[in-house]
Design a protein around this motif. Structure first.
Motif, PDB file in Angstrom:
ATOM      1  N   MET A   1       0.845  -1.221  -0.105  1.00 52.25           N
ATOM      2  CA  MET A   1       0.026  -0.059   0.086  1.00 52.25           C
ATOM      3  C   MET A   1       0.923   1.312  -0.015  1.00 52.25           C
ATOM      4  SD  MET A   1      -2.717   1.162   2.868  1.00 52.25           S
ATOM      5  CE  MET A   1      -3.862  -0.055   2.566  1.00 52.25           C
ATOM      6  N   PRO A   2       0.672   2.109  -1.019  1.00 54.43           N
ATOM      7  CA  PRO A   2       1.467   3.383  -1.213  1.00 54.43           C
ATOM      8  C   PRO A   2       1.028   4.388   0.313  1.00 54.43           C
ATOM      9  CG  PRO A   2      -0.315   3.587  -2.511  1.00 54.43           C
ATOM     10  CD  PRO A   2      -0.376   2.064  -2.087  1.00 54.43           C
ATOM     11  N   LYS A   3       2.164   4.876   0.567  1.00 49.44           N
ATOM     12  CA  LYS A   3       2.118   5.631   1.947  1.00 49.44           C
ATOM     13  C   LYS A   3       2.215   7.221   1.558  1.00 49.44           C
ATOM     14  CE  LYS A   3       3.928   2.326   5.086  1.00 49.44           C
ATOM     15  NZ  LYS A   3       5.176   2.245   6.020  1.00 49.44           N
ATOM     16  N   ALA A   4       1.333   8.110   2.017  1.00 49.58           N
ATOM     17  CA  ALA A   4       1.201   9.690   1.778  1.00 49.58           C
ATOM     18  C   ALA A   4       1.039  10.335   3.046  1.00 49.58           C
ATOM     19  CB  ALA A   4       0.010   9.798   0.991  1.00 49.58           C
ATOM     20  N   ILE A   5       1.914  11.395   3.080  1.00 48.26           N
ATOM     21  CA  ILE A   5       1.736  12.525   4.134  1.00 48.26           C
ATOM     22  C   ILE A   5       1.283  13.669   3.714  1.00 48.26           C
ATOM     23  CG2 ILE A   5       3.521  13.865   5.665  1.00 48.26           C
ATOM     24  CD1 ILE A   5       5.171  11.731   6.540  1.00 48.26           C
ATOM     25  N   VAL A   6       0.420  14.400   4.525  1.00 49.65           N
ATOM     26  CA  VAL A   6      -0.542  15.421   4.029  1.00 49.65           C
ATOM     27  C   VAL A   6      -0.097  16.742   5.218  1.00 49.65           C
ATOM     28  CG1 VAL A   6      -2.453  16.685   3.581  1.00 49.65           C
ATOM     29  CG2 VAL A   6      -2.194  14.185   2.986  1.00 49.65           C
ATOM     30  N   LEU A   7       0.777  17.653   4.752  1.00 49.88           N
ATOM     31  CA  LEU A   7       1.095  18.854   5.496  1.00 49.88           C
ATOM     32  C   LEU A   7      -0.036  19.677   5.792  1.00 49.88           C
ATOM     33  CD1 LEU A   7       4.750  19.371   4.307  1.00 49.88           C
ATOM     34  CD2 LEU A   7       3.953  17.671   5.746  1.00 49.88           C
ATOM     35  N   GLY A   8      -0.454  20.177   6.970  1.00 47.56           N
ATOM     36  CA  GLY A   8      -1.804  20.770   7.151  1.00 47.56           C
ATOM     37  C   GLY A   8      -2.799  19.796   6.993  1.00 47.56           C
ATOM     38  N   GLY A   9      -3.026  18.707   7.384  1.00 45.99           N
ATOM     39  CA  GLY A   9      -3.741  17.879   7.040  1.00 45.99           C
ATOM     40  C   GLY A   9      -5.334  18.151   7.807  1.00 45.99           C
ATOM     41  N   TYR A  10      -5.336  19.091   8.724  1.00 52.40           N
ATOM     42  CA  TYR A  10      -6.664  19.110   9.324  1.00 52.40           C
ATOM     43  C   TYR A  10      -7.115  20.607   8.572  1.00 52.40           C
ATOM     44  CZ  TYR A  10      -3.574  21.721  12.932  1.00 52.40           C
ATOM     45  OH  TYR A  10      -2.822  22.486  13.674  1.00 52.40           O
ATOM     46  N   GLY A  11      -6.332  21.385   7.735  1.00 56.34           N
ATOM     47  CA  GLY A  11      -6.958  22.231   7.073  1.00 56.34           C
ATOM     48  C   GLY A  11      -8.126  21.899   6.118  1.00 56.34           C
ATOM     49  N   LEU A  12      -8.700  23.034   5.421  1.00 57.04           N
ATOM     50  CA  LEU A  12      -9.673  22.952   4.524  1.00 57.04           C
ATOM     51  C   LEU A  12      -9.433  22.199   3.449  1.00 57.04           C
ATOM     52  CD1 LEU A  12     -12.396  25.535   3.440  1.00 57.04           C
ATOM     53  CD2 LEU A  12     -11.089  24.221   1.760  1.00 57.04           C
ATOM     54  N   ILE A  13      -8.256  22.214   2.833  1.00 58.95           N
ATOM     55  CA  ILE A  13      -7.781  21.484   1.776  1.00 58.95           C
ATOM     56  C   ILE A  13      -7.135  20.254   1.972  1.00 58.95           C
ATOM     57  CG2 ILE A  13      -6.135  21.447  -0.157  1.00 58.95           C
ATOM     58  CD1 ILE A  13      -6.820  24.399  -0.745  1.00 58.95           C
ATOM     59  N   GLY A  14      -6.325  20.424   3.224  1.00 60.43           N
ATOM     60  CA  GLY A  14      -5.606  19.227   3.534  1.00 60.43           C
ATOM     61  C   GLY A  14      -6.444  18.006   4.077  1.00 60.43           C
ATOM     62  N   LEU A  15      -7.397  18.508   4.562  1.00 66.62           N
ATOM     63  CA  LEU A  15      -8.453  17.289   5.249  1.00 66.62           C
ATOM     64  C   LEU A  15      -8.964  16.713   4.084  1.00 66.62           C
ATOM     65  CD1 LEU A  15      -9.702  15.978   7.627  1.00 66.62           C
ATOM     66  CD2 LEU A  15     -11.350  17.601   7.692  1.00 66.62           C
ATOM     67  N   ALA A  16      -9.542  17.367   3.129  1.00 65.35           N
ATOM     68  CA  ALA A  16     -10.183  16.757   1.725  1.00 65.35           C
ATOM     69  C   ALA A  16      -9.228  15.946   1.144  1.00 65.35           C
ATOM     70  CB  ALA A  16     -10.668  18.032   0.931  1.00 65.35           C
ATOM     71  N   CYS A  17      -7.883  16.283   1.025  1.00 60.62           N
ATOM     72  CA  CYS A  17      -6.895  15.513   0.396  1.00 60.62           C
ATOM     73  C   CYS A  17      -6.634  14.226   1.165  1.00 60.62           C
ATOM     74  CB  CYS A  17      -5.544  16.441   0.446  1.00 60.62           C
ATOM     75  SG  CYS A  17      -5.495  17.564  -0.735  1.00 60.62           S
ATOM     76  N   MET A  18      -6.558  14.264   2.527  1.00 60.22           N
ATOM     77  CA  MET A  18      -6.501  13.112   3.420  1.00 60.22           C
ATOM     78  C   MET A  18      -7.547  12.114   3.173  1.00 60.22           C
ATOM     79  SD  MET A  18      -4.990  14.342   7.120  1.00 60.22           S
ATOM     80  CE  MET A  18      -5.006  12.566   7.705  1.00 60.22           C
ATOM     81  N   GLN A  19      -8.563  12.342   3.126  1.00 60.26           N
ATOM     82  CA  GLN A  19      -9.711  11.678   2.915  1.00 60.26           C
ATOM     83  C   GLN A  19      -9.918  11.033   1.358  1.00 60.26           C
ATOM     84  OE1 GLN A  19     -12.898  14.454   3.930  1.00 60.26           O
ATOM     85  NE2 GLN A  19     -13.145  13.998   6.070  1.00 60.26           N
ATOM     86  N   ALA A  20      -9.494  11.906   0.507  1.00 61.94           N
ATOM     87  CA  ALA A  20      -9.368  11.371  -0.619  1.00 61.94           C
ATOM     88  C   ALA A  20      -8.218  10.324  -1.050  1.00 61.94           C
ATOM     89  CB  ALA A  20      -9.344  12.513  -1.913  1.00 61.94           C
ATOM     90  N   LEU A  21      -7.221  10.703  -0.453  1.00 59.60           N
ATOM     91  CA  LEU A  21      -6.146   9.682  -0.568  1.00 59.60           C
ATOM     92  C   LEU A  21      -6.388   8.176   0.188  1.00 59.60           C
ATOM     93  CD1 LEU A  21      -3.329  12.191  -0.042  1.00 59.60           C
ATOM     94  CD2 LEU A  21      -3.527  10.995  -2.022  1.00 59.60           C
ATOM     95  N   ASP A  22      -7.286   8.440   1.366  1.00 65.62           N
ATOM     96  CA  ASP A  22      -7.490   7.266   2.078  1.00 65.62           C
ATOM     97  C   ASP A  22      -8.352   6.357   1.123  1.00 65.62           C
ATOM     98  OD1 ASP A  22      -7.743   5.712   4.659  1.00 65.62           O
ATOM     99  OD2 ASP A  22      -9.796   5.949   4.209  1.00 65.62           O
ATOM    100  N   LYS A  23      -9.551   7.131   0.376  1.00 59.37           N
ATOM    101  CA  LYS A  23     -10.415   6.174  -0.439  1.00 59.37           C
ATOM    102  C   LYS A  23      -9.753   5.867  -1.560  1.00 59.37           C
ATOM    103  CE  LYS A  23     -14.468   8.823   0.878  1.00 59.37           C
ATOM    104  NZ  LYS A  23     -15.570   9.728   0.436  1.00 59.37           N
ATOM    105  N   ALA A  24      -8.584   6.333  -2.062  1.00 62.35           N
ATOM    106  CA  ALA A  24      -7.832   5.801  -3.184  1.00 62.35           C
ATOM    107  C   ALA A  24      -6.753   5.010  -2.798  1.00 62.35           C
ATOM    108  CB  ALA A  24      -7.136   6.937  -3.853  1.00 62.35           C
TER     109      ALA A  24
END
Length: 431
Positions: A1-24
């Motif tokens: 499983m590929p691993k990703a880190i999201v800087l600013g993960g609880y921000g408006l864009i960061g949180l959406a990226c975390m959720q989308a990457l998790d689903k992907a």
């Protein structure tokens, strides 16, 4: 499983990226400086709690071990009590890139449409420098530049739009020449996922935006209709000098910890226009972004949306009212302490406690009135107002119960103030 880190993960864009990457199918970890904020938005996610600008190159090497993708969604609008644009946008990226050059990691960097080293704001200039550092030094990178991001989450410019559109009876006209393009936060997150999966070639710099643009007054009107408010009775024009003055006041509040969307950076950005070219992203293989109307279709305006918009307007008014009330209460007492002491001495209160109670109460009033202006103390100041008001009420029942029957109601009027302090305490929340 590929691993990703999201800087600013609880921000408006960061949180959406975390959720989308998790689903992907990515194993995702967020990075931010507040565990409380992180757990409030994504309690089950993995988090690294660090102040991103303080992370050294060596620490990045340790953090990035085994990581396939870094998404940089961190950032700040303007220098303030908690934010240093140079540190957040430039220094942090320099260290991250230096560490990443020795690792097989792709960096997906969230910038902003319209960045330039000659831009009118420090936000855009420092973002442009970060883009330049990344593009000239990193091995594997993609830079995404969204326009005005719309989301179910209300923060910054999106909160300002909601609040301005929710004003009762009126719809102010400001920045009539500004042209704005928007983008749905889900489209930004989808662009990040496509970049993280390698579907977008390294070296791509692309705006993420809808095709059409809207004047700022037109955008406000569309947000108002989306929220379900009645058409305005009047549309007064706000003179540019007044808009500028509001920005300066918001800047001062920024140094007290309040991240107001009315700060001069936001206003200047809006006045300059927020526009991008969607064709570069399409030519790079990205999916077309939704239009403003399509975004609104995905974000139904519910009752809580309307309550938030009105509360966002009411909160600064409530804080200002409490500050003035408590400051004046203390200052008026100190201006004529003998008169205030007479209220207790005439009711046979113990002489030893009269001066300490009156002077101590006045100083406490002033301290609380000032304290609620400082964002880190505001919530505690509101609780302090509740506590001190309770002491005043109990003390009046013991030492001066007749004041409750006074025709002017000096003690009864304490209760609305306590209610207002309670509401401020309940509404003071931060990502």
């Amino acid at each position: 499983m590929p691993k990703a880190i999201v800087l600013g993960g609880y921000g408006l864009i960061g949180l959406a990226c975390m959720q989308a990457l998790d689903k992907a199918g990515f194993e995702v970890c967020g990075v931010g400086r507040s565990m409380r904020s992180a757990k409030s938005v994504a309690p089950s996610a993995n988090w690294i709690i660090r102040d991103i600008p303080t992370i050294t190159t060596q620490e990045w090497l340790d953090i990035l071990e085994g990581i396939d993708v870094v998404v940089n969604a961190s950032g700040a609008l303007q220098d303030g009590a908690k934010d240093d644009l140079e540190a957040i946008h430039v220094t942090a990226v320099e260290r991250l890139v230096e560490a990443a050059t020795t690792l097989p990691v792709r960096i997906v960097h969230i910038s902003a449409a319209g960045v330039s080293e000659t831009a009118s704001t420090s936000f855009f200039r420092t973002k442009a420098r970060a883009d330049m550092i990344l593009s000239s030094s990193a091995r594997n990178w993609v830079i995404l530049r969204p326009t005005l991001v719309l989301s179910q989450e209300a923060y910054g410019g999106t909160a300002l739009l909601r609040a301005a559109s929710a004003l009762p009876l009126i719809q102010p006209i400001a920045l009539p020449d500004a042209q704005i393009q928007t983008v749905y936060v889900g489209d930004v997150a989808a662009a990040v996922v496509a970049s993280a999966q390698g579907k977008i070639r390294s070296g791509t710099i692309a705006d993420i935006t809808e095709r059409d643009s809207h004047s700022f007054p037109e955008l406000l009107a569309k947000v108002r209709r989306w929220q379900g408010w009645a058409p305005p009775v009047a549309c007064p024009t706000i003179p540019a000098p007044l808009v500028g003055a509001l920005g300066k006041i918001a800047d001062l509040l920024g140094y007290l910890g309040w991240r107001s969307p009315l700060r001069t950076t936001a206003l200047t950005t809006l006045a300059d226009g927020i526009r991008g070219n969607p064709e570069v992203w399409r030519n790079a293989g990205g999916e077309a972004c939704r239009s403003l109307d399509e975004t609104f279709d995905l974000l139904p305006a519910t009752r809580q949306e309307r309550l938030f918009s009105r509360a966002y307007i009411a909160l600064p008014l409530a804080i200002g009212t409490l500050a003035v009330f408590w400051l004046l209460s203390g200052l008026i007492t100190l201006a004529d302490p003998a008169r205030a002491m007479s209220v207790l001495s005439e009711r046979a209160a113990p002489s030893w406690m009269i001066a300490p109670a009156v002077l101590g109460g006045a100083i406490a009033d002033i301290f609380l009135g000032i304290g609620i202006f400082w964002r880190p103390w505001a919530s505690r100041a509101a609780l302090g107002m509740l506590g001190l008001s309770s002491v005043y009420l109990v003390g009046s029942l013991v030492a001066a119960p007749d004041l409750w029957a006074d025709p002017l109601g000096p003690m009864v009027k304490v209760l609305p103030g306590m209610t207002l302090a309670t509401l401020v305490w309940l509404m003071l929340d931060q990502r």
